[in-house]
Design a protein around this motif. Structure first.
Motif, PDB file in Angstrom:
ATOM      1  N   LEU A  46       2.555   1.244   9.418  1.00 33.08           N
ATOM      2  CA  LEU A  46       2.309  -0.120   9.611  1.00 33.08           C
ATOM      3  C   LEU A  46       0.621  -0.128   9.327  1.00 33.08           C
ATOM      4  N   LYS A  47      -0.175   0.906   9.985  1.00 30.61           N
ATOM      5  CA  LYS A  47      -1.756   0.888   9.678  1.00 30.61           C
ATOM      6  C   LYS A  47      -1.840   0.819   8.409  1.00 30.61           C
ATOM      7  N   ALA A  48      -1.474   1.987   7.758  1.00 32.68           N
ATOM      8  CA  ALA A  48      -1.615   2.119   6.249  1.00 32.68           C
ATOM      9  C   ALA A  48      -1.277   0.961   5.544  1.00 32.68           C
ATOM     10  N   ARG A  49      -0.337   0.316   5.465  1.00 36.75           N
ATOM     11  CA  ARG A  49      -0.199  -1.254   4.901  1.00 36.75           C
ATOM     12  C   ARG A  49      -1.169  -2.084   5.309  1.00 36.75           C
ATOM     13  N   MET A  50      -1.688  -2.329   6.604  1.00 36.52           N
ATOM     14  CA  MET A  50      -2.728  -3.166   7.007  1.00 36.52           C
ATOM     15  C   MET A  50      -4.043  -3.014   6.226  1.00 36.52           C
ATOM     16  N   ILE A  60       5.392 -11.888  19.407  1.00 34.87           N
ATOM     17  CA  ILE A  60       5.385 -12.044  17.844  1.00 34.87           C
ATOM     18  C   ILE A  60       6.868 -12.189  17.356  1.00 34.87           C
ATOM     19  N   GLY A  61       7.074 -13.146  16.845  1.00 34.83           N
ATOM     20  CA  GLY A  61       8.535 -13.457  16.511  1.00 34.83           C
ATOM     21  C   GLY A  61       8.924 -13.136  14.937  1.00 34.83           C
ATOM     22  N   GLY A  62       7.836 -12.928  14.325  1.00 30.37           N
ATOM     23  CA  GLY A  62       8.164 -12.385  12.870  1.00 30.37           C
ATOM     24  C   GLY A  62       6.930 -11.897  12.294  1.00 30.37           C
ATOM     25  N   MET A  63       7.155 -11.302  11.003  1.00 33.19           N
ATOM     26  CA  MET A  63       6.037 -10.401  10.362  1.00 33.19           C
ATOM     27  C   MET A  63       6.363 -10.545   8.860  1.00 33.19           C
ATOM     28  N   ALA A  64       5.348 -10.517   7.986  1.00 36.50           N
ATOM     29  CA  ALA A  64       5.368 -10.243   6.607  1.00 36.50           C
ATOM     30  C   ALA A  64       4.270  -9.508   5.813  1.00 36.50           C
ATOM     31  N   TYR A  65       4.831  -8.769   5.163  1.00 42.07           N
ATOM     32  CA  TYR A  65       4.007  -8.099   4.343  1.00 42.07           C
ATOM     33  C   TYR A  65       3.992  -7.842   2.878  1.00 42.07           C
ATOM     34  N   ALA A  66       2.925  -8.323   2.085  1.00 42.92           N
ATOM     35  CA  ALA A  66       3.140  -8.257   0.702  1.00 42.92           C
ATOM     36  C   ALA A  66       1.624  -7.746   0.149  1.00 42.92           C
ATOM     37  N   ALA A  67       1.968  -7.145  -1.304  1.00 44.71           N
ATOM     38  CA  ALA A  67       0.733  -6.610  -1.885  1.00 44.71           C
ATOM     39  C   ALA A  67       0.889  -7.222  -3.272  1.00 44.71           C
ATOM     40  N   ALA A  68      -0.398  -7.347  -4.060  1.00 41.50           N
ATOM     41  CA  ALA A  68      -0.523  -7.278  -5.343  1.00 41.50           C
ATOM     42  C   ALA A  68      -0.043  -5.989  -6.139  1.00 41.50           C
ATOM     43  N   THR A  69       0.422  -6.151  -7.163  1.00 44.43           N
ATOM     44  CA  THR A  69       0.870  -4.978  -8.026  1.00 44.43           C
ATOM     45  C   THR A  69      -0.311  -4.847  -9.167  1.00 44.43           C
ATOM     46  N   SER A  70      -0.176  -3.774  -9.935  1.00 44.77           N
ATOM     47  CA  SER A  70      -1.085  -3.748 -10.996  1.00 44.77           C
ATOM     48  C   SER A  70      -1.331  -4.778 -11.979  1.00 44.77           C
ATOM     49  N   ASP A  71      -0.195  -5.661 -11.840  1.00 51.16           N
ATOM     50  CA  ASP A  71      -0.410  -7.159 -12.560  1.00 51.16           C
ATOM     51  C   ASP A  71      -0.708  -7.946 -11.683  1.00 51.16           C
ATOM     52  N   LYS A  90      -0.628 -10.987 -11.713  1.00 49.02           N
ATOM     53  CA  LYS A  90       0.104 -12.054 -11.554  1.00 49.02           C
ATOM     54  C   LYS A  90       1.522 -11.915 -10.940  1.00 49.02           C
ATOM     55  N   LEU A  91       1.816 -10.849 -10.398  1.00 54.99           N
ATOM     56  CA  LEU A  91       3.117 -10.334  -9.778  1.00 54.99           C
ATOM     57  C   LEU A  91       2.431  -9.670  -8.257  1.00 54.99           C
ATOM     58  N   VAL A  92       3.215 -10.315  -7.400  1.00 51.00           N
ATOM     59  CA  VAL A  92       2.960  -9.949  -5.933  1.00 51.00           C
ATOM     60  C   VAL A  92       4.459  -9.270  -5.385  1.00 51.00           C
ATOM     61  N   MET A  93       4.324  -8.370  -4.863  1.00 49.84           N
ATOM     62  CA  MET A  93       5.657  -7.556  -4.188  1.00 49.84           C
ATOM     63  C   MET A  93       5.598  -7.838  -2.623  1.00 49.84           C
ATOM     64  N   LEU A  94       6.728  -8.685  -2.227  1.00 44.02           N
ATOM     65  CA  LEU A  94       6.865  -9.161  -0.971  1.00 44.02           C
ATOM     66  C   LEU A  94       7.509  -7.815  -0.175  1.00 44.02           C
ATOM     67  N   HIS A  95       6.883  -6.830   0.355  1.00 43.54           N
ATOM     68  CA  HIS A  95       7.530  -5.786   0.862  1.00 43.54           C
ATOM     69  C   HIS A  95       8.202  -5.854   2.266  1.00 43.54           C
ATOM     70  N   GLN A  96       7.836  -6.940   3.140  1.00 41.77           N
ATOM     71  CA  GLN A  96       8.757  -6.950   4.248  1.00 41.77           C
ATOM     72  C   GLN A  96       8.461  -8.570   4.558  1.00 41.77           C
ATOM     73  N   LEU A 130       6.497 -13.960  -7.159  1.00 44.89           N
ATOM     74  CA  LEU A 130       6.947 -13.201  -5.944  1.00 44.89           C
ATOM     75  C   LEU A 130       8.284 -12.495  -5.933  1.00 44.89           C
ATOM     76  N   ARG A 131       7.955 -11.136  -5.788  1.00 45.74           N
ATOM     77  CA  ARG A 131       9.286 -10.431  -6.129  1.00 45.74           C
ATOM     78  C   ARG A 131       9.448  -9.526  -4.918  1.00 45.74           C
ATOM     79  N   LEU A 132      10.823  -9.458  -4.624  1.00 46.11           N
ATOM     80  CA  LEU A 132      11.297  -8.549  -3.188  1.00 46.11           C
ATOM     81  C   LEU A 132      12.545  -7.885  -3.821  1.00 46.11           C
ATOM     82  N   GLU A 133      12.633  -6.995  -2.789  1.00 41.26           N
ATOM     83  CA  GLU A 133      14.157  -6.277  -2.857  1.00 41.26           C
ATOM     84  C   GLU A 133      14.864  -6.613  -1.632  1.00 41.26           C
ATOM     85  N   VAL A 134      16.053  -6.739  -1.648  1.00 43.63           N
ATOM     86  CA  VAL A 134      17.007  -7.022  -0.597  1.00 43.63           C
ATOM     87  C   VAL A 134      18.487  -6.349  -0.845  1.00 43.63           C
ATOM     88  N   GLU A 135      18.917  -5.985   0.290  1.00 41.42           N
ATOM     89  CA  GLU A 135      20.058  -5.164   0.405  1.00 41.42           C
ATOM     90  C   GLU A 135      21.049  -6.087   0.154  1.00 41.42           C
TER      91      GLU A 135
END
Length: 163
Positions: free
Chosen positions: A48-52, A68-79, A81-87, A117-122
């Motif tokens: 978590l610290k590394a993501r931060m 804390i009732g929720g959290m979200a983490y996202a990061a820009a990609t090499s593009d 225009k594209l952001v990855m929502l990781h959590q 905005l892109r994400l992966e979900v089970e």
């Protein structure tokens, strides 16, 4: 609840939220032992610290001043225009109260140059799929390695166009 940028003092509470939420969501899918392995790796304080600290990212919490009732983490990609929502996780006791939407909106606002905005979900996480579809996401593909190059966890890839 209000949404704010997370700080290091939030990490223990974020980890606890992630562990509890993952067990509530994924024990029936992967089993308790596998979920514990994943949370010990992906949701350790060090991870978590590394993501931060990652550049071009946003790590948010939904906070009511006591919990804390929720959290979200996202990061820009090499593009840019594209952001990855990781959590994006909301504690089970707070789900259905609009917290996920608040976090999602703030993530989108945090990347003004992004167009997607892109994400992966089970696929078996029907509650998450319903949430993302209700918020404008559509399936854009699949991955055999959700969350990391060697995870072996299959997932759907969803995307949403940003204004």
């Amino acid at each position: 609840m209000f949404v704010r940028t997370a700080s290091e003092r939030d990490l223990a509470a974020v980890r606890a939220l992630l562990v509890e939420t993952w067990h509530a969501t994924y024990d029936a899918i992967y089993g308790v032992e596998r979920v514990t392995e994943i949370t010990d790796d992906w949701h350790s304080i060090a991870s978590l610290k590394a993501r931060m600290a990652r550049p071009n990212s946003e790590f948010l919490v939904a906070d009511d001043g006591k919990v804390i009732g929720g959290m979200a983490y996202a990061a820009a990609t090499s593009d840019p225009k594209l952001v990855m929502l990781h959590q994006l996780y909301v504690h089970p006791s707070f789900q259905g109260k609009g917290i996920g939407k608040m976090l999602l909106d703030e993530i989108a606002d945090s990347f003004p140059d992004a167009r997607t905005l892109r994400l992966e979900v089970e696929a078996a996480n029907t509650a998450a799929l319903a949430f993302y579809r209700a918020n404008g996401f559509v399936q854009a593909g699949e991955t055999a390695n959700c969350g990391g190059p060697q995870s072996g966890i299959p997932a759907m890839v969803l995307e949403k166009a940003l204004d």
